[in-house]
Design a protein around this motif. Structure first.
Motif, short mmCIF file in Angstrom:
data_model
loop_
_atom_site.label_atom_id
_atom_site.label_comp_id
_atom_site.label_asym_id
_atom_site.label_seq_id
_atom_site.Cartn_x
_atom_site.Cartn_y
_atom_site.Cartn_z
N GLY A 5 0.79 -1.22 0.00
CA GLY A 5 0.00 0.00 0.00
C GLY A 5 0.82 1.27 0.00
O GLY A 5 0.26 2.34 0.05
N ASN A 6 2.13 1.19 0.00
CA ASN A 6 2.95 2.39 -0.07
C ASN A 6 2.66 3.14 -1.36
O ASN A 6 2.35 2.55 -2.38
CB ASN A 6 4.43 2.06 0.01
N GLN A 7 2.82 4.45 -1.31
CA GLN A 7 2.56 5.29 -2.48
C GLN A 7 3.88 5.67 -3.13
O GLN A 7 4.86 5.96 -2.46
CB GLN A 7 1.84 6.58 -2.06
N ARG A 8 3.90 5.67 -4.46
CA ARG A 8 5.05 6.17 -5.21
C ARG A 8 4.50 6.86 -6.43
O ARG A 8 3.81 6.26 -7.23
CB ARG A 8 5.97 5.03 -5.63
N ASP A 9 4.78 8.14 -6.57
CA ASP A 9 4.32 8.93 -7.71
C ASP A 9 2.80 8.82 -7.87
O ASP A 9 2.29 8.73 -8.97
CB ASP A 9 4.99 8.48 -9.01
N GLN A 11 0.82 6.41 -7.36
CA GLN A 11 0.30 5.07 -7.65
C GLN A 11 0.46 4.21 -6.41
O GLN A 11 1.51 4.18 -5.78
CB GLN A 11 1.06 4.42 -8.82
N GLN A 12 -0.60 3.48 -6.06
CA GLN A 12 -0.53 2.58 -4.93
C GLN A 12 0.31 1.36 -5.28
O GLN A 12 0.27 0.87 -6.40
CB GLN A 12 -1.92 2.15 -4.52
N SER A 29 -2.77 -2.72 0.91
CA SER A 29 -3.32 -2.31 2.20
C SER A 29 -4.73 -1.73 2.07
O SER A 29 -5.51 -1.80 3.00
CB SER A 29 -2.40 -1.32 2.90
N GLU A 30 -5.04 -1.17 0.90
CA GLU A 30 -6.37 -0.59 0.68
C GLU A 30 -6.61 -0.44 -0.82
O GLU A 30 -5.69 -0.56 -1.62
CB GLU A 30 -6.50 0.77 1.36
N ASN A 31 -7.85 -0.19 -1.19
CA ASN A 31 -8.22 0.06 -2.58
C ASN A 31 -7.64 -0.97 -3.55
O ASN A 31 -6.70 -0.70 -4.28
CB ASN A 31 -7.80 1.46 -3.03
#
Length: 120
Positions: A5-9, A11-12, A29-31
């Motif tokens: 679920g970490n975000q980069r640019d 994008q999940q 982690s979500e969505n």
């Protein structure tokens, strides 16, 4: 190890939790990504591997089909969402030409301009 679920640019990202031949399970982690959404994983070989979401297993896990060999893909690897389905070239300029399942020409001819989901 990167958490799912970490975000980069914007994008999940998720992570690989199981590899069974050409079927790969990815935890978010979500969505969860939508069914038929394309995902990308970059194994140690350096070549990006495209996956297509086939099933929502539970609220945090998807089951996806790899569209190439899964050699080098391991648990814990980062998976990026594309937010789009796999798209392939369409139109008159594709007539008589050969493409792979991802829409890349099999000969060194130029790419076509219009893309469309293969689920449309």
């Amino acid at each position: 190890m990167m958490k799912a679920g970490n975000q980069r640019d914007g994008q999940q990202q998720g992570r690989v939790i199981a590899v069974r031949g050409s079927v790969i399970e990815v935890e978010f982690s979500e969505n969860l990504p939508a069914i038929n959404e394309a995902l990308r994983v970059n194994p140690d070989s350096g070549q990006s591997l495209v996956l297509e979401v086939a099933q929502h297993v539970n609220p945090h896990t998807v089951r996806a089909v790899a569209l190439a060999h899964t050699e080098g893909v391991a648990r814990g690897m980062t998976v990026e969402r594309t937010g789009r389905p796999i798209e392939v070239p369409v139109g008159p300029e594709t007539l008589g030409r050969l493409f792979n399942v991802l829409g890349a020409p099999l000969r060194s001819e130029e790419h076509t301009s219009e893309l469309q989901s293969h689920h449309d």
